[in-house]
Design a protein around this motif. Structure first.
Motif, PDB file in Angstrom:
ATOM      1  N   GLU A   6      -2.510  -1.648 -14.187  1.00 51.29           N
ATOM      2  CA  GLU A   6      -2.014  -0.272 -14.104  1.00 51.29           C
ATOM      3  C   GLU A   6      -1.607   0.072 -12.672  1.00 51.29           C
ATOM      4  O   GLU A   6      -0.595   0.743 -12.452  1.00 51.29           O
ATOM      5  N   ILE A   7      -2.372  -0.404 -11.709  1.00 53.40           N
ATOM      6  CA  ILE A   7      -2.058  -0.150 -10.296  1.00 53.40           C
ATOM      7  C   ILE A   7      -0.787  -0.891  -9.903  1.00 53.40           C
ATOM      8  O   ILE A   7       0.108  -0.323  -9.269  1.00 53.40           O
ATOM      9  N   LYS A   8      -0.677  -2.154 -10.291  1.00 51.27           N
ATOM     10  CA  LYS A   8       0.511  -2.951  -9.946  1.00 51.27           C
ATOM     11  C   LYS A   8       1.768  -2.420 -10.628  1.00 51.27           C
ATOM     12  O   LYS A   8       2.849  -2.505 -10.063  1.00 51.27           O
ATOM     13  N   GLU A   9       1.623  -1.853 -11.801  1.00 54.43           N
ATOM     14  CA  GLU A   9       2.768  -1.272 -12.499  1.00 54.43           C
ATOM     15  C   GLU A   9       3.291  -0.046 -11.747  1.00 54.43           C
ATOM     16  O   GLU A   9       4.487   0.139 -11.592  1.00 54.43           O
ATOM     17  N   LYS A  10       2.369   0.769 -11.265  1.00 52.37           N
ATOM     18  CA  LYS A  10       2.746   1.984 -10.532  1.00 52.37           C
ATOM     19  C   LYS A  10       3.246   1.654  -9.124  1.00 52.37           C
ATOM     20  O   LYS A  10       4.171   2.284  -8.619  1.00 52.37           O
TER      21      LYS A  10
ATOM     22  N   GLY B 135     -12.576  -8.116  -6.131  1.00 49.29           N
ATOM     23  CA  GLY B 135     -11.176  -8.076  -6.536  1.00 49.29           C
ATOM     24  C   GLY B 135     -10.495  -6.809  -6.085  1.00 49.29           C
ATOM     25  O   GLY B 135     -11.135  -5.785  -5.855  1.00 49.29           O
ATOM     26  N   GLY B 136      -9.179  -6.902  -5.931  1.00 48.79           N
ATOM     27  CA  GLY B 136      -8.455  -5.719  -5.497  1.00 48.79           C
ATOM     28  C   GLY B 136      -6.962  -5.919  -5.392  1.00 48.79           C
ATOM     29  O   GLY B 136      -6.452  -7.035  -5.512  1.00 48.79           O
ATOM     30  N   ILE B 137      -6.275  -4.822  -5.163  1.00 49.97           N
ATOM     31  CA  ILE B 137      -4.834  -4.790  -4.925  1.00 49.97           C
ATOM     32  C   ILE B 137      -4.659  -4.198  -3.537  1.00 49.97           C
ATOM     33  O   ILE B 137      -5.171  -3.109  -3.256  1.00 49.97           O
ATOM     34  N   TYR B 138      -3.925  -4.919  -2.671  1.00 51.28           N
ATOM     35  CA  TYR B 138      -3.855  -4.539  -1.263  1.00 51.28           C
ATOM     36  C   TYR B 138      -2.427  -4.214  -0.824  1.00 51.28           C
ATOM     37  O   TYR B 138      -1.479  -4.889  -1.223  1.00 51.28           O
ATOM     38  N   PHE B 139      -2.322  -3.205   0.007  1.00 47.59           N
ATOM     39  CA  PHE B 139      -1.061  -2.775   0.606  1.00 47.59           C
ATOM     40  C   PHE B 139      -1.292  -2.757   2.113  1.00 47.59           C
ATOM     41  O   PHE B 139      -1.451  -1.695   2.719  1.00 47.59           O
ATOM     42  N   LYS B 140      -1.342  -3.946   2.720  1.00 46.99           N
ATOM     43  CA  LYS B 140      -1.675  -4.070   4.145  1.00 46.99           C
ATOM     44  C   LYS B 140      -0.655  -3.372   5.020  1.00 46.99           C
ATOM     45  O   LYS B 140      -1.002  -2.786   6.041  1.00 46.99           O
ATOM     46  N   ASP B 141       0.621  -3.419   4.636  1.00 42.41           N
ATOM     47  CA  ASP B 141       1.667  -2.791   5.436  1.00 42.41           C
ATOM     48  C   ASP B 141       1.570  -1.266   5.426  1.00 42.41           C
ATOM     49  O   ASP B 141       2.078  -0.596   6.305  1.00 42.41           O
ATOM     50  N   LYS B 142       0.897  -0.702   4.438  1.00 43.66           N
ATOM     51  CA  LYS B 142       0.734   0.751   4.342  1.00 43.66           C
ATOM     52  C   LYS B 142      -0.705   1.181   4.613  1.00 43.66           C
ATOM     53  O   LYS B 142      -1.024   2.359   4.575  1.00 43.66           O
ATOM     54  N   ASP B 143      -1.602   0.209   4.834  1.00 47.11           N
ATOM     55  CA  ASP B 143      -3.011   0.434   5.165  1.00 47.11           C
ATOM     56  C   ASP B 143      -3.757   1.221   4.084  1.00 47.11           C
ATOM     57  O   ASP B 143      -4.486   2.177   4.372  1.00 47.11           O
TER      58      ASP B 143
ATOM     59  N   PHE C  93      -5.969   0.236   0.300  1.00 47.27           N
ATOM     60  CA  PHE C  93      -6.531  -0.872  -0.464  1.00 47.27           C
ATOM     61  C   PHE C  93      -7.257  -0.340  -1.696  1.00 47.27           C
ATOM     62  O   PHE C  93      -8.079   0.572  -1.585  1.00 47.27           O
ATOM     63  N   PHE C  94      -6.968  -0.918  -2.851  1.00 48.47           N
ATOM     64  CA  PHE C  94      -7.638  -0.579  -4.105  1.00 48.47           C
ATOM     65  C   PHE C  94      -8.631  -1.694  -4.425  1.00 48.47           C
ATOM     66  O   PHE C  94      -8.218  -2.834  -4.642  1.00 48.47           O
ATOM     67  N   TYR C  95      -9.915  -1.384  -4.429  1.00 48.23           N
ATOM     68  CA  TYR C  95     -10.943  -2.352  -4.802  1.00 48.23           C
ATOM     69  C   TYR C  95     -11.262  -2.104  -6.279  1.00 48.23           C
ATOM     70  O   TYR C  95     -12.016  -1.186  -6.616  1.00 48.23           O
ATOM     71  N   THR C  96     -10.657  -2.908  -7.141  1.00 57.22           N
ATOM     72  CA  THR C  96     -10.636  -2.625  -8.568  1.00 57.22           C
ATOM     73  C   THR C  96     -11.972  -2.860  -9.275  1.00 57.22           C
ATOM     74  O   THR C  96     -12.304  -2.140 -10.208  1.00 57.22           O
TER      75      THR C  96
ATOM     76  N   ARG D 147     -14.978  -2.595  -7.893  1.00 57.37           N
ATOM     77  CA  ARG D 147     -15.937  -1.607  -7.393  1.00 57.37           C
ATOM     78  C   ARG D 147     -15.435  -0.170  -7.539  1.00 57.37           C
ATOM     79  O   ARG D 147     -16.113   0.769  -7.138  1.00 57.37           O
ATOM     80  N   ASP D 148     -14.244  -0.008  -8.074  1.00 60.63           N
ATOM     81  CA  ASP D 148     -13.664   1.312  -8.367  1.00 60.63           C
ATOM     82  C   ASP D 148     -13.621   2.260  -7.174  1.00 60.63           C
ATOM     83  O   ASP D 148     -14.099   3.397  -7.245  1.00 60.63           O
ATOM     84  N   TYR D 149     -13.048   1.780  -6.065  1.00 60.41           N
ATOM     85  CA  TYR D 149     -12.828   2.696  -4.947  1.00 60.41           C
ATOM     86  C   TYR D 149     -11.558   2.334  -4.203  1.00 60.41           C
ATOM     87  O   TYR D 149     -11.017   1.244  -4.343  1.00 60.41           O
ATOM     88  N   VAL D 150     -11.065   3.304  -3.439  1.00 59.06           N
ATOM     89  CA  VAL D 150      -9.846   3.160  -2.639  1.00 59.06           C
ATOM     90  C   VAL D 150     -10.217   3.381  -1.186  1.00 59.06           C
ATOM     91  O   VAL D 150     -11.001   4.281  -0.873  1.00 59.06           O
ATOM     92  N   GLU D 151      -9.657   2.554  -0.315  1.00 50.85           N
ATOM     93  CA  GLU D 151      -9.873   2.710   1.123  1.00 50.85           C
ATOM     94  C   GLU D 151      -8.541   3.032   1.782  1.00 50.85           C
ATOM     95  O   GLU D 151      -7.558   2.334   1.566  1.00 50.85           O
ATOM     96  N   VAL D 152      -8.527   4.085   2.573  1.00 50.47           N
ATOM     97  CA  VAL D 152      -7.335   4.519   3.305  1.00 50.47           C
ATOM     98  C   VAL D 152      -7.612   4.326   4.784  1.00 50.47           C
ATOM     99  O   VAL D 152      -8.516   4.950   5.339  1.00 50.47           O
ATOM    100  N   GLY D 153      -6.823   3.441   5.415  1.00 47.87           N
ATOM    101  CA  GLY D 153      -7.051   3.080   6.811  1.00 47.87           C
ATOM    102  C   GLY D 153      -6.399   4.011   7.812  1.00 47.87           C
ATOM    103  O   GLY D 153      -5.638   4.921   7.462  1.00 47.87           O
ATOM    104  N   SER D 154      -6.672   3.749   9.077  1.00 51.31           N
ATOM    105  CA  SER D 154      -6.202   4.607  10.168  1.00 51.31           C
ATOM    106  C   SER D 154      -4.693   4.581  10.355  1.00 51.31           C
ATOM    107  O   SER D 154      -4.115   5.501  10.909  1.00 51.31           O
ATOM    108  N   LYS D 155      -4.031   3.532   9.880  1.00 54.89           N
ATOM    109  CA  LYS D 155      -2.573   3.417  10.019  1.00 54.89           C
ATOM    110  C   LYS D 155      -1.866   3.694   8.686  1.00 54.89           C
ATOM    111  O   LYS D 155      -0.776   3.203   8.447  1.00 54.89           O
TER     112      LYS D 155
END
Length: 163
Positions: free
Chosen positions: A50-54, A72-80, A82-85, A87-95
């Motif tokens: 569902e995350i990869k589709e969106k 496991g997770g889906i990562y967007f390193k260029d946008k900082d 990360f979806f940890y699928t 563990r059901d949480y999202v991390e939003v980095g400083s960049k």
């Protein structure tokens, strides 16, 4: 000489004729709704598919399972972001390259009382707030400003963050 030029011209035309243009996958702009615990209406509890589709522009992924470092997770390193699928949480980095409903990054500790209330758990480097959807965790730098944040569908007693 004419023959050599003709061959060179034919080869250059032939090689460009075989090339194909591929459109770069375009992702929608990221919008993190802190009070609802979503990223473009995607909750941390959604499945990897569902995350990869969106968001088809992910830069990395890790299958859920025993060998995955953080489950496991889906990562967007260029946008900082990360979806940890597992563990059901999202991390939003400083960049983070996107928008948030409440500007958290760089905000001074204690200045969000009006919006978030008192933290349920508080220590030297982070505060965990109980939200309607689960938990919001703010991580602070040495100056006491938010350097990154995480939000989960789990409550503070079930939360399992990757260190």
């Amino acid at each position: 000489m004419k023959r050599l030029c003709t061959i060179a011209l034919c080869m250059s035309i032939l090689s460009t004729g075989m090339a194909q243009l591929k459109a770069k996958v375009k992702c929608p702009d990221f919008y993190v709704d802190v009070l609802n615990g979503t990223v473009n209406d995607i909750k941390p509890s959604y499945t990897p598919n569902e995350i990869k589709e969106k968001f088809p522009c992910f830069t990395g992924e890790e299958e859920e399972g025993g060998t995955a470092k953080c489950g496991g997770g889906i990562y967007f390193k260029d946008k900082d972001i990360f979806f940890y699928t597992k563990r059901d949480y999202v991390e939003v980095g400083s960049k983070f390259l996107g928008k948030t409903s409440i500007p958290l990054l760089g905000t001074k500790r204690g200045s969000l009382f009006r919006t978030l209330g008192n933290p349920k758990i508080k220590d030297d480097t982070r505060d965990a707030f109980e939200m309607q959807y689960g938990t919001l965790v703010l991580h602070y730098d040495a100056a006491g400003k938010v350097k990154f944040f995480q939000f989960s569908t789990f409550g503070t007693d079930q939360l399992n963050l990757c260190e």
